[in-house]
Design an enzyme around this catalytic site. Sequence first.
Site, PDB file in Angstrom:
ATOM      1  N   HIS A 193      -9.491   1.056   5.215  1.00  0.00           N
ATOM      2  CA  HIS A 193      -8.198   1.245   5.884  1.00  0.00           C
ATOM      3  C   HIS A 193      -8.403   2.177   7.085  1.00  0.00           C
ATOM      4  O   HIS A 193      -9.205   3.114   7.017  1.00  0.00           O
ATOM      5  CB  HIS A 193      -7.187   1.847   4.902  1.00  0.00           C
ATOM      6  CG  HIS A 193      -5.793   1.838   5.447  1.00  0.00           C
ATOM      7  ND1 HIS A 193      -5.370   2.771   6.363  1.00  0.00           N
ATOM      8  CD2 HIS A 193      -4.758   0.995   5.245  1.00  0.00           C
ATOM      9  CE1 HIS A 193      -4.108   2.501   6.694  1.00  0.00           C
ATOM     10  NE2 HIS A 193      -3.718   1.432   6.023  1.00  0.00           N
TER      11      HIS A 193
ATOM     12  N   GLY B 250       2.503   2.111  10.766  1.00  0.00           N
ATOM     13  CA  GLY B 250       3.433   3.220  10.586  1.00  0.00           C
ATOM     14  C   GLY B 250       4.187   3.615  11.852  1.00  0.00           C
ATOM     15  O   GLY B 250       4.785   4.685  11.904  1.00  0.00           O
TER      16      GLY B 250
ATOM     17  N   GLY C 125       2.831  -1.225   4.269  1.00  0.00           N
ATOM     18  CA  GLY C 125       2.851   0.206   3.956  1.00  0.00           C
ATOM     19  C   GLY C 125       4.269   0.666   3.673  1.00  0.00           C
ATOM     20  O   GLY C 125       4.802   0.470   2.576  1.00  0.00           O
ATOM     21  N   GLY C 126       4.905   1.266   4.676  1.00  0.00           N
ATOM     22  CA  GLY C 126       6.240   1.862   4.531  1.00  0.00           C
ATOM     23  C   GLY C 126       7.244   1.004   3.771  1.00  0.00           C
ATOM     24  O   GLY C 126       7.913   1.504   2.851  1.00  0.00           O
TER      25      GLY C 126
ATOM     26  N   ASN D  25       0.868  -1.182   0.000  1.00  0.00           N
ATOM     27  CA  ASN D  25       0.000   0.000   0.000  1.00  0.00           C
ATOM     28  C   ASN D  25       0.903   1.230   0.000  1.00  0.00           C
ATOM     29  O   ASN D  25       1.503   1.573   1.019  1.00  0.00           O
ATOM     30  CB  ASN D  25      -0.877  -0.048   1.268  1.00  0.00           C
ATOM     31  CG  ASN D  25      -1.699   1.206   1.464  1.00  0.00           C
ATOM     32  OD1 ASN D  25      -1.774   2.062   0.578  1.00  0.00           O
ATOM     33  ND2 ASN D  25      -2.318   1.320   2.640  1.00  0.00           N
ATOM     34  N   TRP D  26       1.004   1.858  -1.151  1.00  0.00           N
ATOM     35  CA  TRP D  26       1.947   2.983  -1.292  1.00  0.00           C
ATOM     36  C   TRP D  26       1.414   4.268  -0.668  1.00  0.00           C
ATOM     37  O   TRP D  26       2.127   5.267  -0.595  1.00  0.00           O
ATOM     38  CB  TRP D  26       2.279   3.208  -2.774  1.00  0.00           C
ATOM     39  CG  TRP D  26       3.015   2.055  -3.409  1.00  0.00           C
ATOM     40  CD1 TRP D  26       3.439   0.904  -2.788  1.00  0.00           C
ATOM     41  CD2 TRP D  26       3.426   1.930  -4.777  1.00  0.00           C
ATOM     42  NE1 TRP D  26       4.076   0.071  -3.689  1.00  0.00           N
ATOM     43  CE2 TRP D  26       4.079   0.685  -4.914  1.00  0.00           C
ATOM     44  CE3 TRP D  26       3.291   2.748  -5.900  1.00  0.00           C
ATOM     45  CZ2 TRP D  26       4.608   0.240  -6.137  1.00  0.00           C
ATOM     46  CZ3 TRP D  26       3.814   2.318  -7.120  1.00  0.00           C
ATOM     47  CH2 TRP D  26       4.472   1.075  -7.233  1.00  0.00           C
ATOM     48  N   LYS D  27       0.150   4.256  -0.286  1.00  0.00           N
ATOM     49  CA  LYS D  27      -0.486   5.435   0.335  1.00  0.00           C
ATOM     50  C   LYS D  27      -0.277   6.681  -0.548  1.00  0.00           C
ATOM     51  O   LYS D  27      -0.187   6.560  -1.765  1.00  0.00           O
ATOM     52  CB  LYS D  27       0.022   5.623   1.766  1.00  0.00           C
ATOM     53  CG  LYS D  27      -0.162   4.345   2.593  1.00  0.00           C
ATOM     54  CD  LYS D  27       0.029   4.532   4.072  1.00  0.00           C
ATOM     55  CE  LYS D  27      -0.163   3.202   4.782  1.00  0.00           C
ATOM     56  NZ  LYS D  27      -0.044   3.297   6.234  1.00  0.00           N
TER      57      LYS D  27
ATOM     58  N   GLU E  89      -5.218  -5.135  10.807  1.00  0.00           N
ATOM     59  CA  GLU E  89      -4.229  -4.079  10.987  1.00  0.00           C
ATOM     60  C   GLU E  89      -4.509  -3.329  12.285  1.00  0.00           C
ATOM     61  O   GLU E  89      -5.308  -2.374  12.289  1.00  0.00           O
ATOM     62  CB  GLU E  89      -4.292  -3.093   9.810  1.00  0.00           C
ATOM     63  CG  GLU E  89      -3.957  -3.719   8.482  1.00  0.00           C
ATOM     64  CD  GLU E  89      -3.373  -2.700   7.510  1.00  0.00           C
ATOM     65  OE1 GLU E  89      -2.340  -2.998   6.908  1.00  0.00           O
ATOM     66  OE2 GLU E  89      -3.926  -1.594   7.389  1.00  0.00           O
TER      67      GLU E  89
ATOM     68  N   GLU F 216      -6.773   4.578   8.181  1.00  0.00           N
ATOM     69  CA  GLU F 216      -6.581   6.009   7.890  1.00  0.00           C
ATOM     70  C   GLU F 216      -7.848   6.600   7.269  1.00  0.00           C
ATOM     71  O   GLU F 216      -8.212   7.743   7.551  1.00  0.00           O
ATOM     72  CB  GLU F 216      -5.362   6.194   6.970  1.00  0.00           C
ATOM     73  CG  GLU F 216      -4.060   5.961   7.730  1.00  0.00           C
ATOM     74  CD  GLU F 216      -2.905   5.442   6.882  1.00  0.00           C
ATOM     75  OE1 GLU F 216      -2.947   5.542   5.641  1.00  0.00           O
ATOM     76  OE2 GLU F 216      -1.947   4.911   7.472  1.00  0.00           O
TER      77      GLU F 216
ATOM     78  N   SER G 162       3.554  -2.259  10.288  1.00  0.00           N
ATOM     79  CA  SER G 162       5.005  -2.283  10.465  1.00  0.00           C
ATOM     80  C   SER G 162       5.667  -3.604  10.051  1.00  0.00           C
ATOM     81  O   SER G 162       6.616  -4.061  10.693  1.00  0.00           O
ATOM     82  CB  SER G 162       5.377  -1.911  11.914  1.00  0.00           C
ATOM     83  OG  SER G 162       4.929  -0.589  12.206  1.00  0.00           O
TER      84      SER G 162
HETATM   85  P1  PGA Z   1       2.893   0.182   7.640  1.00  0.00           P
HETATM   86  O1  PGA Z   1       1.404   0.380   7.049  1.00  0.00           O
HETATM   87  O2  PGA Z   1       3.420  -1.098   7.023  1.00  0.00           O
HETATM   88  O3  PGA Z   1       3.638   1.389   7.196  1.00  0.00           O
HETATM   89  O4  PGA Z   1       2.763   0.062   9.107  1.00  0.00           O
HETATM   90  C1  PGA Z   1       0.536  -0.693   6.881  1.00  0.00           C
HETATM   91  C2  PGA Z   1      -0.766  -0.231   6.284  1.00  0.00           C
HETATM   92  O5  PGA Z   1      -1.211   0.872   6.635  1.00  0.00           O
HETATM   93  O6  PGA Z   1      -1.383  -0.929   5.459  1.00  0.00           O
END
Ligand code: PGA
Length: 258
Positions: free
Chosen positions: A97, A173, A234-235, A12-14, A167, A99, A213
């Site tokens: 998600h 993150g 994500g990251g 997930n590149w956000k 998650e 967020e 993470s």
């Molecule tokens: P993260 O994000 O790997 O940066 O913790 C995961 C996600 O939000 O899908």
Amino acid sequence: MKKGRTPIIAGNWKMNTTPTVAVELAKAVVEKTAGVKGVIRVVCPPFVSVHAVRQAVAGSGILIGAQNVHSKDSGAFTGEVSAPMLDGLVEFAIVGHSERRKIFGETDADVAAKAKAVAARRIRAVLCVGESLEIRESGRAEQAVRAQLKASLEGFDAWGYLAVAYEPVWAIGTGKAATPEQAGDMAGAIRQELKSIAGREPVDGFAILYGGSVTGENAGPFVDRPDIDGALVGGASLKADDFAKIVQVTASIAASAK
Ligand code: PGA
């Protein structure tokens, strides 16, 4: 990972990467994960880069995911993107998600409508659920996640077009992943809850991912848990080497799964 299930590693590149950078990243992922078998690789770029990334990964087997979708097919919803617009461009769509839930105020009902909208277009929903730190510390995490899952799947019945990502909000993150035990136990509870919601035995469509993470260094013990079938990353998905390492570790665990 249990034998017979195909793991999914989704990046997930956000809200990162310009179209140029997205194409470079996609090409690097193609190159570094080429030849890895038995893992479904998915990248979820920002909407403006979906088309270009799709072309960049053509022929590699890598699939594309949207990071969000609107539940309605069309209309006066300035700035939104609908499932019919994504038809033929993506195979997956992340819905719910944390967020989106937290920053953009999406409710379980919104998420359920989105999951139905994408599945109707044969796009597989990656439905995200997870508890806050406060709920985890109060000892009510499992109860909260089960309730969130149920509410986010209200009226959903396209079980072949679903994956669930557990998650925990406190792990996203933060560099502070859940333990494989915490994640594995919750994935087990999710599988059980899905079975009761769907009213039938789990099928391969019930892939359950862990997210929060995940890195090339820590991915193995998560995917090794019997009820975890991959990761939503994500990251670390913004670094082709790290993402490739997660794919490779997953492939070797899947190959020896019992
Ligand atoms: P993260 O994000 O790997 O940066 O913790 C995961 C996600 O939000 O899908």
